[in-house]
Design an enzyme around this catalytic site. Sequence first.
Site, PDB file in Angstrom:
ATOM      1  N   GLY A  11      64.925  47.375  23.168  1.00 49.89           N
ATOM      2  CA  GLY A  11      66.070  48.207  22.775  1.00 49.89           C
ATOM      3  C   GLY A  11      65.991  49.559  23.469  1.00 49.89           C
ATOM      4  O   GLY A  11      64.923  50.143  23.566  1.00 49.89           O
ATOM      5  N   GLU A  30      56.751  47.494  21.114  1.00 46.30           N
ATOM      6  CA  GLU A  30      55.824  46.405  20.795  1.00 46.30           C
ATOM      7  C   GLU A  30      55.950  45.194  21.747  1.00 46.30           C
ATOM      8  O   GLU A  30      54.945  44.691  22.265  1.00 46.30           O
ATOM      9  CB  GLU A  30      56.205  46.011  19.359  1.00 46.30           C
ATOM     10  CG  GLU A  30      55.512  44.918  18.715  1.00 46.30           C
ATOM     11  CD  GLU A  30      56.378  44.293  17.586  1.00 46.30           C
ATOM     12  OE1 GLU A  30      57.476  44.798  17.265  1.00 46.30           O
ATOM     13  OE2 GLU A  30      55.924  43.273  17.056  1.00 46.30           O
ATOM     14  N   ILE A  36      62.701  53.774  18.688  1.00 51.54           N
ATOM     15  CA  ILE A  36      63.192  54.593  17.580  1.00 51.54           C
ATOM     16  C   ILE A  36      62.443  54.242  16.298  1.00 51.54           C
ATOM     17  O   ILE A  36      62.417  55.017  15.361  1.00 51.54           O
ATOM     18  CB  ILE A  36      64.715  54.446  17.353  1.00 51.54           C
ATOM     19  CG1 ILE A  36      65.092  53.016  16.944  1.00 51.54           C
ATOM     20  CG2 ILE A  36      65.502  54.918  18.548  1.00 51.54           C
ATOM     21  CD1 ILE A  36      66.485  52.910  16.330  1.00 51.54           C
ATOM     22  N   ASP A  37      61.816  53.042  16.262  1.00 53.95           N
ATOM     23  CA  ASP A  37      61.182  52.574  15.026  1.00 53.95           C
ATOM     24  C   ASP A  37      59.860  53.295  14.713  1.00 53.95           C
ATOM     25  O   ASP A  37      59.385  53.250  13.573  1.00 53.95           O
ATOM     26  CB  ASP A  37      60.908  51.060  15.102  1.00 53.95           C
ATOM     27  CG  ASP A  37      62.174  50.239  15.298  1.00 53.95           C
ATOM     28  OD1 ASP A  37      63.273  50.791  15.096  1.00 53.95           O
ATOM     29  OD2 ASP A  37      62.065  49.057  15.657  1.00 53.95           O
ATOM     30  N   ARG A  42      80.451  59.280  -6.212  1.00 54.19           N
ATOM     31  CA  ARG A  42      80.034  57.927  -5.817  1.00 54.19           C
ATOM     32  C   ARG A  42      78.543  57.859  -5.503  1.00 54.19           C
ATOM     33  O   ARG A  42      77.919  58.877  -5.170  1.00 54.19           O
ATOM     34  CB  ARG A  42      80.773  57.510  -4.539  1.00 54.19           C
ATOM     35  CG  ARG A  42      82.195  57.077  -4.786  1.00 54.19           C
ATOM     36  CD  ARG A  42      82.898  56.826  -3.467  1.00 54.19           C
ATOM     37  NE  ARG A  42      84.234  56.303  -3.698  1.00 54.19           N
ATOM     38  CZ  ARG A  42      85.205  56.354  -2.806  1.00 54.19           C
ATOM     39  NH1 ARG A  42      85.015  56.920  -1.626  1.00 54.19           N
ATOM     40  NH2 ARG A  42      86.391  55.841  -3.085  1.00 54.19           N
ATOM     41  N   MET A 101      68.126  51.674  10.789  1.00 56.98           N
ATOM     42  CA  MET A 101      67.298  50.704  11.529  1.00 56.98           C
ATOM     43  C   MET A 101      65.818  50.909  11.239  1.00 56.98           C
ATOM     44  O   MET A 101      65.441  51.819  10.486  1.00 56.98           O
ATOM     45  CB  MET A 101      67.569  50.836  13.027  1.00 56.98           C
ATOM     46  CG  MET A 101      68.855  50.190  13.469  1.00 56.98           C
ATOM     47  SD  MET A 101      69.017  50.287  15.271  1.00 56.98           S
ATOM     48  CE  MET A 101      70.359  49.133  15.540  1.00 56.98           C
TER      49      MET A 101
HETATM   50  O1  F6P Z   1      63.527  48.113  17.949  1.00 55.42           O
HETATM   51  C1  F6P Z   1      64.602  48.982  17.984  1.00 55.42           C
HETATM   52  C2  F6P Z   1      65.766  48.435  17.211  1.00 55.42           C
HETATM   53  O2  F6P Z   1      66.806  49.399  17.248  1.00 55.42           O
HETATM   54  C3  F6P Z   1      65.466  48.041  15.765  1.00 55.42           C
HETATM   55  O3  F6P Z   1      65.418  49.154  14.908  1.00 55.42           O
HETATM   56  C4  F6P Z   1      66.596  47.091  15.495  1.00 55.42           C
HETATM   57  O4  F6P Z   1      66.263  46.160  14.486  1.00 55.42           O
HETATM   58  C5  F6P Z   1      66.789  46.391  16.806  1.00 55.42           C
HETATM   59  O5  F6P Z   1      66.264  47.243  17.785  1.00 55.42           O
HETATM   60  C6  F6P Z   1      68.223  46.074  17.134  1.00 55.42           C
HETATM   61  O6  F6P Z   1      68.249  45.348  18.307  1.00 55.42           O
HETATM   62  P1  F6P Z   1      69.545  45.015  19.178  1.00 55.42           P
HETATM   63  O7  F6P Z   1      69.853  46.248  20.000  1.00 55.42           O
HETATM   64  O8  F6P Z   1      69.105  43.881  20.025  1.00 55.42           O
HETATM   65  O9  F6P Z   1      70.645  44.701  18.238  1.00 55.42           O
END
Ligand code: F6P
Length: 341
Positions: A10, A102, A126-127, A162, A169
């Site tokens: 990503g 990863e 970003i994770d 609300r 993510m």
């Molecule tokens: O690993 C980064 C990430 O943004 C995760 O947080 C998310 O689950 C995933 O990639 C989304 O992937 P894609 O861009 O393939 O939808």
Amino acid sequence: MRVGLLTGGGDCPGLNAVIRAAGRRVMTRDGEVVGVLEGWKGLVDGLFEPLGPREISGLLPRGGTIIGTTRTNPFKLDGGVDKVLANVRDAGLDALVAIGGEDTLGVAARLYEEHEFPVVGVPKTIDNDLSATDYTFGFDTAVTIATEAIDRLHTTAESHNRVMVLEVMGRHTGWIAVMSGIAGGADVILIPEQPISIEEACDDIRRRHERGKDFSIVVVSEGFELEGAGDGGDVDQFGHVRLSERGVGAALAREIEQRTGYETRVTVLGHVQRGGSPTARDRVLATRYGLKTADLVEERKFGRMAALQGDSIVDVPLKDATAELKTVPEDWFAVARAFFG
Ligand code: F6P
């Protein structure tokens, strides 16, 4: 030296800042820089583009990656690894800088271990779930974007009395949820590694409303396990399902509304968290990582990854970064939890 730069997995803000910094240092030392296009796919299919001073200029604030990215895994493709090795040889690359999380770095570590592949890594995601580094670049930008979203949700939540659920993510870890939740003042946060039950979350919300607050902000990480949420979409070449399709935020909002009776809405922040310009902190971190990897290449310290430990940029074995996921520890969650309810 002729050095290839590759971005995989990503995208995230700061990739171009690494390309700029690594490229600049390699060029200063009279080396040549080659962009490998579209992640590991570019090495399987032989997709290269020379990068000169002009191509790497003006990149610091630019989001995304100028060389493209995919979630290609050469180990899952017929003859994929042989093609990678042959293309690297044919392109005359002396070294490869793999910028990824990863999955991308897992491939790099395996190529190094099994084929003495001349690779160094840069931790991106970003994770923020990579071990052996305190922070990955891209994370600070994602947290900043999610925090701004929480701030904005506060005003509309307050106007309408609300409960607002924000899904962020983070795949298997809750770093973005916890950090943005602390920064934005979330009233409840649900993450995969420190789960609280829906009833506990609803109790926190009820307690808050009994104290006279008519609105609440709930942050949930996309990977939170919740009955009623789906299994996710397609599985990629690294075995990951598309978590955004599980609809955990929507399922949680339904549950909260049913159990508490408070009107509830959901916002799914999605790829907005990965787009746009990096924060100053991510630009600086990406720049330091880029310079460090160019040094590692020069020293031929292959199989290593640039990492942040404390305030220092160091290098660590690539396999240490990918051996296990760095999850949110109890003490960080305790900081967030002090403000629940
Ligand atoms: O690993 C980064 C990430 O943004 C995760 O947080 C998310 O689950 C995933 O990639 C989304 O992937 P894609 O861009 O393939 O939808």
